[in-house]
Design an enzyme around this catalytic site. Structure first.
Site, PDB file in Angstrom:
ATOM      1  N   LYS A  83     -13.887  34.394 -83.281  1.00  0.00           N
ATOM      2  CA  LYS A  83     -13.021  33.764 -82.286  1.00  0.00           C
ATOM      3  C   LYS A  83     -13.627  33.957 -80.903  1.00  0.00           C
ATOM      4  O   LYS A  83     -13.953  35.087 -80.509  1.00  0.00           O
ATOM      5  CB  LYS A  83     -11.651  34.445 -82.360  1.00  0.00           C
ATOM      6  CG  LYS A  83     -10.485  33.566 -82.060  1.00  0.00           C
ATOM      7  CD  LYS A  83      -9.219  34.385 -82.303  1.00  0.00           C
ATOM      8  CE  LYS A  83      -7.995  33.566 -82.292  1.00  0.00           C
ATOM      9  NZ  LYS A  83      -6.789  34.407 -82.305  1.00  0.00           N
TER      10      LYS A  83
HETATM   11  O1  G3P Z   1      -2.832  32.912 -82.140  1.00  0.00           O
HETATM   12  C1  G3P Z   1      -2.561  33.031 -80.806  1.00  0.00           C
HETATM   13  C2  G3P Z   1      -1.336  33.816 -80.606  1.00  0.00           C
HETATM   14  O2  G3P Z   1      -1.521  35.118 -81.020  1.00  0.00           O
HETATM   15  C3  G3P Z   1      -0.777  33.781 -79.255  1.00  0.00           C
HETATM   16  O3  G3P Z   1       0.568  33.843 -79.409  1.00  0.00           O
HETATM   17  O4  G3P Z   1       2.886  34.323 -78.804  1.00  0.00           O
HETATM   18  O5  G3P Z   1       1.006  35.567 -77.680  1.00  0.00           O
HETATM   19  O6  G3P Z   1       1.423  33.162 -77.185  1.00  0.00           O
HETATM   20  P1  G3P Z   1       1.517  34.253 -78.191  1.00  0.00           P
END
Ligand code: G3P
Length: 218
Positions: A83
């Site tokens: 990633k």
């Molecule tokens: O896969 C990306 C994710 O982990 C981000 O999620 O909820 O931190 O915006 P969030």
């Protein structure tokens, strides 16, 4: 549509792998800090639990270091997808890693143009962060629709991963819009199977049969 678990917690991966509903796991540096034991141990355990598709994020920010780090991450297992952040340096690293056959997941994508660039450079996965766009008052799913259309226009093979999932509604939207993958927090995956009418209906079926006094078939 593939479903990934967005987590670095081995116990969560173990439970969802046992249900048979996940096709992979995504992690990021924030999730790594919640891994429980050490992140290294957590990643080894996760690699042993899932058949394929474990996204591990680089921590460097300049292209040469990202390339080295990505090569080292890829050596951990064939299951690893490297990633990379979608920055100018990230694009250079993407080009080098994808040319050498390493699968990449381009993260922190917030626009269709970013998604166009990473597809041109051979990204294996693009990760638009829908929830974070919603957080700032934009309609995150619009970006998914735009990327789907652009990729279909030019037959790009990069997989669209609906990231920053916040609810079961997001998962349904991902599927309706033709995203290839949605990566979900543990609690969202848990909620996908649940419906109050399923529980009410099951109770009524069993109560009715019990009240009839009949013997079961088997
Ligand atoms: O896969 C990306 C994710 O982990 C981000 O999620 O909820 O931190 O915006 P969030």
């Amino acid at each position: 549509m593939h479903l990934y678990l967005d987590s670095a917690v081995p116990e969560e991966v173990e439970k969802m792998a046992a249900l048979g509903i996940i096709d992979g796991v995504t992690t990021n540096p924030t999730l790594a800090t919640k891994a429980g034991a050490t992140y290294k141990e957590a990643v080894q355990k996760i690699l042993s639990l899932v058949e394929d598709n474990v996204s591990l994020e680089v921590l460097s920010t300049d292209s040469q270091s990202m390339i080295r780090e990505g090569q080292d991450l890829a050596k951990l297992s064939d299951k690893v997808i490297v990633k990379l952040p979608t920055t100018a340096d990230g694009l250079k690293a993407l080009r080098a890693l994808s040319t050498s056959g390493i699968r990449t997941n381009m993260t922190l994508v917030f626009s269709a143009n970013q998604a166009l660039l990473v597809a041109k450079l051979g990204a294996y996965i693009v990760s638009p962060f829908v929830g974070r766009l919603d957080d700032i008052g934009q309609t995150g799913i619009d970006v998914i629709g735009e990327i789907r259309r652009i990729y279909d226009n030019y037959n790009f093979q990069t997989k669209i991963l609906f990231a920053s999932v916040r609810s079961p509604l997001h998962v349904k939207q991902a599927a309706l819009l033709g995203a290839d993958i949605a990566t979900c927090p543990y609690d969202v995956l848990e909620k996908l199977v649940k419906h109050p009418l399923t529980d009410v209906g099951l109770k009524k079926f069993l109560d009715d049969f019990g009240a009839s006094g009949q013997d079961p078939l088997v």
